[in-house]
Design an enzyme around this catalytic site. Structure first.
Site, PDB file in Angstrom:
ATOM      1  N   SER A 540       0.841  -1.191   0.000  1.00  0.00           N
ATOM      2  CA  SER A 540       0.000   0.000   0.000  1.00  0.00           C
ATOM      3  C   SER A 540       0.883   1.250   0.000  1.00  0.00           C
ATOM      4  O   SER A 540       1.653   1.458  -0.932  1.00  0.00           O
ATOM      5  CB  SER A 540      -0.959  -0.044   1.197  1.00  0.00           C
ATOM      6  OG  SER A 540      -1.994   0.883   1.039  1.00  0.00           O
ATOM      7  N   ASP A 625      -9.773  -3.676  -5.483  1.00  0.00           N
ATOM      8  CA  ASP A 625      -9.175  -2.840  -4.442  1.00  0.00           C
ATOM      9  C   ASP A 625      -9.829  -1.461  -4.438  1.00  0.00           C
ATOM     10  O   ASP A 625      -9.882  -0.780  -5.466  1.00  0.00           O
ATOM     11  CB  ASP A 625      -7.666  -2.711  -4.686  1.00  0.00           C
ATOM     12  CG  ASP A 625      -6.912  -2.211  -3.470  1.00  0.00           C
ATOM     13  OD1 ASP A 625      -7.486  -1.428  -2.689  1.00  0.00           O
ATOM     14  OD2 ASP A 625      -5.748  -2.601  -3.306  1.00  0.00           O
ATOM     15  N   HIS A 660      -8.134  -4.837  -1.428  1.00  0.00           N
ATOM     16  CA  HIS A 660      -6.906  -4.348  -0.821  1.00  0.00           C
ATOM     17  C   HIS A 660      -6.295  -5.328   0.175  1.00  0.00           C
ATOM     18  O   HIS A 660      -5.081  -5.445   0.274  1.00  0.00           O
ATOM     19  CB  HIS A 660      -7.196  -3.021  -0.115  1.00  0.00           C
ATOM     20  CG  HIS A 660      -5.978  -2.220   0.188  1.00  0.00           C
ATOM     21  ND1 HIS A 660      -5.213  -1.633  -0.792  1.00  0.00           N
ATOM     22  CD2 HIS A 660      -5.387  -1.882   1.361  1.00  0.00           C
ATOM     23  CE1 HIS A 660      -4.209  -0.968  -0.238  1.00  0.00           C
ATOM     24  NE2 HIS A 660      -4.290  -1.108   1.065  1.00  0.00           N
TER      25      HIS A 660
END
Length: 688
Positions: A540, A625, A660
């Site tokens: 991330s 995501d 995600h």
């Protein structure tokens, strides 16, 4: 695709898109990859997956054995430490061979008959992805609200279950954060609604049991698109609280939970830069805040009758060397979770002033945290403890007698694990500007440390999120094969207090990247490893970190693992329709401002790909995501293929079913980790 057929690396077509801002022109050849519904986009992602599968096919059996090895260490029939709330003991358990949790409770005593609240294994049977959050029991113990996500975009449907009949009621509320908060009348449910496009949490609504959700009453709307809003009930059970927050600013309003039809009262109006959080007990608010330039926060108190900041009185003053992270309020005691010199400290202080001490922790580097503490009246405080070499324990501590009971120790199965076989330490690298940056290390005691030692260096470094030195059973798979594992506590986190975060954000964001590189150079110079055996890993915002270090210091790393990487920073931060963008201006800066535009562009990984040799790279993402859209890593790998001058491996693996957080099942997630470990082991020539 048959794996015995040669598969070439896919080459994404170039369709130049002219992007202009502040008179600066960027040409994005791969902008078209953001067309989620375009069949050519899906074909490209599948092509990357096929290339990855073909190129790594020789590791498939190894991946399977790594998965089985990591799975074997996990206690499959595991049960959480029960906690008592409103007359019931609540338990989360896993059963052997099953991927998802089972939530249950027992009335009054742990010897009572078990009542299954929700078996997620049953609910997940017809879904590729399944996630539950926000289980909320009504005050009369008869109803349970919970959020359900079957897509992996964190858009939860709130459902309500009648716990007496087992019936799932017709009440169904879509596009929420997943958490519902019951008023004390057992029929009014407050919840947070998301914007369907940006996914920003911006509406608080009130649902009346038995009515259609389109009839729900709007309670609060957050108009500032840099803020999110949320709702919860205080530990005292007396108040419903609506919170609003941005990176730098907080605001709370409260309502008597007995009168859900009433009006909310603002505790303290928002003032830019004023952050505060609240606890409530016995007619008073306990306020953790940075008011009066308390960078590391101070604890203050205010009566319900006069809540404005002018009436706040200091309970624990600000200290330059100690960050106050959290508090737990009990009838006779106050628990303060602090961080000093990077290490968590838990302070126990009685309200009458007779008691004030810290829990003793002996490890050089460790993790400690407050666990579930629902009861005001008790003398027992629950906390968790682990270190890089010590499995997690949940401990019950008597604040009066200082008696300690270990309620549960994490079991490590699948072999003869002995914590004495491993060692951990903390070392300090010197950053470009002379600042000392801590690194937590763990390895087997029989591992020889030299230039041939493989080392995996991990970091995150954003949002003030601290990566503590926690224990991991899966990490043993690395350590037992001779790896050193390093956590670089770089600026952008809060490991060394709030200033550590402030020095790694906005126009100081590059400190995050140069700190990581400085840690890498230290580990090489001090012969923990060498450029030929050093690997970097981040996800991330940590994936952004991976992109920057690859551009700036590719020669330091044999390989890089970049998970759901945030790499197209300029374009994303200029697109207010993308989830999370506007709420992050105080983290990265607003590129609509020329100064921030130029600064962000100077490090944005996608904008700075160049003709040079890059390390071996494995990039992973999820098609659904909602935090880092799939097209960022897709565009990045396409550009890397076009620019890189080396013959090193470069792979993108897109999970077409998830978002995600990756796979939802506890064991499915291990398969993704096995892929990453196999990639690194293959580069090291490790095959078993």
């Amino acid at each position: 695709m048959k794996l015995d057929q040669k598969v070439a690396a896919p080459i994404a077509k170039r369709i130049p898109e002219r992007l202009e801002k502040h008179g600066d022109i960027r040409i994005d050849d791969y902008f078209w990859l953001n067309e989620r519904e375009n069949p050519e986009v899906v074909d490209y992602l599948n092509g990357e997956n096929d290339f990855y599968e073909f190129s790594t096919s020789h590791t498939k059996s190894f991946q399977k054995s790594l998965f089985e090895e990591m799975k074997a260490r996990i206690k499959e029939d595991d049960v959480s430490v029960p906690y008592k709330y409103n007359g019931y003991w609540y338990i989360t358990k896993y059963e052997k061979g099953k991927d998802y949790p089972i939530y249950s409770r027992k009335k009054d005593t742990l010897d009572a008959e078990e009542e299954i609240l929700l078996d997620c294994n049953i609910e997940a049977e017809h879904h590729d992805y399944y996630k539950v959050r926000g289980l909320s029991i009504s005050p009369d113990n008869k109803l349970m609200a919970y959020g359900e996500d079957t897509v992996s975009r964190r858009q939860y449907i709130i459902r309500v279950k009648n716990l007496e009949t087992g019936e799932i009621l017709e009440d169904s509320i879509e596009n929420t954060t997943g958490s519902g908060t019951w008023a004390n009348d057992n029929k009014t449910l407050f919840y947070t609604k998301k914007d369907p496009e940006t996914l920003r949490s911006y509406l608080i609504k009130k649902h009346y049991l038995g009515t259609a959700s389109d009839k729900d009453v709007l309670v609060y709307e957050e108009d500032d698109d840099t803020f999110d809003t949320f709702v919860y009930k205080t530990k005292s059970e007396e108040l419903i609280v609506i919170g609003c927050s941005s990176t730098l600013t907080s605001e709370y309003r409260f309502l008597d939970a007995d009168t859900p039809e009433g009006e909310f009262t603002i505790l303290q109006e928002r003032i830019r830069g004023l952050e505060y959080g609240i606890d409530h007990y016995n007619g008073n608010f306990y306020i953790l805040t940075n008011i009066d330039e308390a960078t590391n926060f101070q604890l203050m108190k205010a009566s319900e009758k006069d809540t404005k900041k002018e009436a706040w009185e200091v309970i624990i003053a600000h200290r330059n060397d100690t960050l106050i992270e959290d508090i737990d309020v009990f009838k006779d005691y106050l628990i303060i979770t602090e961080r000093n010199n990077g290490l968590t400290q838990i302070r126990i202080k009685s309200w009458d002033g007779a008691t004030d001490y810290y829990l003793p922790f002996d490890d050089e580097t460790y993790m400690a945290y407050s666990s579930i503490n629902m009861d005001f009246e008790t003398e027992w405080f629950r906390y968790g403890y682990s270190s890089l070499t010590t499995p997690t324990s949940i401990i019950e501590f008597n604040m009066k007698t200082q008696e300690k009971n270990v309620l549960k120790e994490q079991e490590v199965l699948g072999g003869a694990f002995d914590k004495e076989d491993y060692t951990s330490k903390r070392v300090w690298a010197t950053a470009e500007d002379g600042v000392k940056v801590p690194i937590s290390l763990v390895y087997r005691k029989d591992t020889l440390l030299n230039e041939n030692t493989p080392l995996l260096q991990y970091a995150y470094g954003s949002y003030g999120h601290t990566i503590d030195p926690y224990f991991s059973t899966t990490r043993l798979t690395l350590l037992d094969r001779g790896f050193v594992y390093a956590i670089a506590h770089i600026r952008g986190g809060e490991y060394l207090g709030r200033p550590w975060y402030d020095e790694g954000k906005m126009l100081k964001k590059k400190n995050t990247f140069t700190d990581f590189i400085a840690c890498s150079k230290y580990l090489i110079t001090d012969k923990f490893t060498s450029e030929n055996h050093l690997y970097a890993m981040g996800g991330s915002a940590g994936g952004l970190l991976m992109g920057v270090i690859m551009n700036e210091a590719p020669e330091l790393y044999k390989g890089v693992l970049a998970a759901v990487p945030f790499v197209d920073v300029v374009t994303t931060m200029l697109d207010e329709s993308i989830p999370l963008t506007t709420g992050e201006y105080d983290e990265w800066g607003n590129p609509n401002n020329k100064e921030y535009y130029e600064y962000i562009k100077s490090y944005s990984p996608y904008d700075n790909v160049k003709n040079q040799a890059y390390p071996n790279v494995l990039i992973t993402t999820g098609f659904h995501d909602s935090q880092v859209q799939y097209w960022e890593p897709a565009k990045w790998i396409a550009k890397l293929r076009a620019y890189k001058t080396d013959s090193n491996q470069l792979f993108l693996h897109t999970n077409m079913e998830t978002g995600h957080g990756g796979a939802s099942g506890r064991f499915e997630a291990l398969k993704e980790l096995a892929q990453e470990y196999a990639f690194v082991f293959d580069l090291e020539g490790i095959t078993v």
